[in-house]
Design an enzyme around this catalytic site. Sequence first.
Site, mmCIF file in Angstrom:
data_model
loop_
_atom_site.group_PDB
_atom_site.id
_atom_site.type_symbol
_atom_site.label_atom_id
_atom_site.label_comp_id
_atom_site.label_asym_id
_atom_site.label_seq_id
_atom_site.Cartn_x
_atom_site.Cartn_y
_atom_site.Cartn_z
ATOM 1 N N ASP B 25 56.009 48.172 48.628
ATOM 2 C CA ASP B 25 56.261 48.610 49.995
ATOM 3 C C ASP B 25 57.639 49.257 50.081
ATOM 4 O O ASP B 25 58.321 49.421 49.066
ATOM 5 C CB ASP B 25 56.100 47.413 50.926
ATOM 6 C CG ASP B 25 57.138 46.329 50.672
ATOM 7 O OD1 ASP B 25 58.200 46.603 50.069
ATOM 8 O OD2 ASP B 25 56.898 45.191 51.091
ATOM 9 N N TRP B 55 26.950 39.554 40.383
ATOM 10 C CA TRP B 55 26.359 39.004 41.618
ATOM 11 C C TRP B 55 25.001 39.629 41.942
ATOM 12 O O TRP B 55 24.150 38.962 42.525
ATOM 13 C CB TRP B 55 27.326 39.136 42.794
ATOM 14 C CG TRP B 55 28.667 38.486 42.596
ATOM 15 C CD1 TRP B 55 29.890 39.048 42.850
ATOM 16 C CD2 TRP B 55 28.947 37.141 42.129
ATOM 17 N NE1 TRP B 55 30.900 38.156 42.548
ATOM 18 C CE2 TRP B 55 30.355 36.984 42.106
ATOM 19 C CE3 TRP B 55 28.159 36.071 41.704
ATOM 20 C CZ2 TRP B 55 30.986 35.805 41.693
ATOM 21 C CZ3 TRP B 55 28.787 34.892 41.287
ATOM 22 C CH2 TRP B 55 30.178 34.769 41.291
ATOM 23 N N THR B 67 31.250 34.487 45.861
ATOM 24 C CA THR B 67 32.014 33.264 46.113
ATOM 25 C C THR B 67 33.081 33.508 47.174
ATOM 26 O O THR B 67 34.277 33.521 46.878
ATOM 27 C CB THR B 67 32.706 32.786 44.815
ATOM 28 O OG1 THR B 67 33.504 33.870 44.331
ATOM 29 C CG2 THR B 67 31.711 32.358 43.765
ATOM 30 N N PRO B 68 32.664 33.701 48.433
ATOM 31 C CA PRO B 68 33.678 33.995 49.460
ATOM 32 C C PRO B 68 34.658 32.838 49.677
ATOM 33 O O PRO B 68 34.377 31.684 49.367
ATOM 34 C CB PRO B 68 32.858 34.286 50.707
ATOM 35 C CG PRO B 68 31.494 33.801 50.434
ATOM 36 C CD PRO B 68 31.307 33.759 48.955
ATOM 37 N N LYS B 98 29.323 21.592 48.033
ATOM 38 C CA LYS B 98 29.016 22.971 48.427
ATOM 39 C C LYS B 98 30.239 23.879 48.340
ATOM 40 O O LYS B 98 30.242 24.973 48.915
ATOM 41 C CB LYS B 98 28.492 22.988 49.874
ATOM 42 C CG LYS B 98 27.047 22.543 50.020
ATOM 43 C CD LYS B 98 26.559 22.862 51.432
ATOM 44 C CE LYS B 98 25.055 22.908 51.508
ATOM 45 N NZ LYS B 98 24.600 23.287 52.859
#
Lengths: 147, 147, 147, 147
Positions: B25, B55, B67-68, B98
Amino acid sequence: MSDLIEQKPPRTVTYQVRVEFGDCDPAGIVWFPNFFRWIDAASRHFFEACGVPRWEETTRTLGVIGTPLVDTQARFIKTASYGDHLQIHTAVTEWRGKSFVQSYRVCRGEDLILECQEVRIFASAREDGSPGIRAVLIPPSIRALCD
Amino acid sequence: MSDLIEQKPPRTVTYQVRVEFGDCDPAGIVWFPNFFRWIDAASRHFFEACGVPRWEETTRTLGVIGTPLVDTQARFIKTASYGDHLQIHTAVTEWRGKSFVQSYRVCRGEDLILECQEVRIFASAREDGSPGIRAVLIPPSIRALCD
Amino acid sequence: MSDLIEQKPPRTVTYQVRVEFGDCDPAGIVWFPNFFRWIDAASRHFFEACGVPRWEETTRTLGVIGTPLVDTQARFIKTASYGDHLQIHTAVTEWRGKSFVQSYRVCRGEDLILECQEVRIFASAREDGSPGIRAVLIPPSIRALCD
Amino acid sequence: MSDLIEQKPPRTVTYQVRVEFGDCDPAGIVWFPNFFRWIDAASRHFFEACGVPRWEETTRTLGVIGTPLVDTQARFIKTASYGDHLQIHTAVTEWRGKSFVQSYRVCRGEDLILECQEVRIFASAREDGSPGIRAVLIPPSIRALCD
């Protein structure tokens, strides 16, 4: 009796985001680093809305080049996708000596999409000109603008 | 006597990053959302190195689209700039029903740049075809590949 | 007498951009790939403003998954920096059989920042399900919405 | 007899890219602004491979802050997706007084994915300190390194 003192809620500034096609991944939902892109924009927008000048100007006047991140925590609650309009509600929820806590609620209307809480510092360039940074005391002139 | 049982350290996979000019930046240092970009790549690279297929293939075979992220925490320790070569050491440090915990150490050689810990899920598309997702039980075939 | 026929100028849709700190590079100006990010958003926004539905819907109804780029040309005239508000004026300047030309003027008020001209196609997924794409004839129902 | 003079082909430097999940859009293919991200990295990598120092150093020694883009043309031939390994073959194909042409072939092994040709300048900061830039004559010391 201190628990009778009313606490004013912190000033909250809202930043608007349109989610675009390119912000989404092959699963069709926002790719999460983009949320941090928007949160960073909301952070600066908060200071801008409070009247803090551009970092080039604070570099000259205060030696402050920006507010880099030290720590972040985020909880992802719902997904978003392109076409969505999001609102990022931003506040400084704590001022410390050399850092501050900035908090975000990313919403799609009534839906809470994610919550994020950050620790940031006001930073100066290193005195030796190397690309790193160092934390400085919160400039009182900036803090006064934000309360 | 359970404290005599040796715990194997979790499998660690290292992902290499070159920091580029455009990743930095106006302060000349990596703009932090880019660290999440690389961490997300390191996450998938971990599964790839373990032999988990793309995926698209798991979508067909297991209904798993990816895999969020559900939760992330990161601590930024040192800055990085373009020209730096970073190593992201990645492990799954906990398997739950889960969800799972994936942990990252982003280093520049001996220097620790940042640490990150995430909770992720294995996700399926919604049954109604809307763009959201839902968590599924950790597929045993995937878990077996990763241990 | 065809040169007496008045040509209606093509429909133009304007997309607004706020330039953010993280869009800028160590030179303090917009890092150019971000202009293409905004141009891509302006492209889809054009179709949205014309009433073309989301790509998920056109995938179901027309087999059209989007409008990928085939060719682009851009001329960068002035720099921009964070805090700037840009307007991207977008039009389809030519319809061909299986492609179309989309043209952009990125302005900061009166200042022209960049001009861009693209060739895009309407694309379908490959019939074998592989991740590539193929061009289809311009769907008349979409073209009718855009004129 | 000038047509008998052998022309040495320009020096070519190859930059490697791994395509990641997050580089792809809901159509499952690379979202095109990411190609420009990689091309920009390949541009700087070319100069780095030739021995040109970091822009901070050239800022001090030559007043040169980088090589911003003036014009670009790209032709997209095949799509790419995550898991792909790309090679960007980069050369300076023409030196002009205050600008140069940099050319790229983005390949996946034998497959040509895209071709791009740019005009870039060597830039200095504005003398008044405003965030814009101005073109300078190609520094002979840099050109000598690149031939």
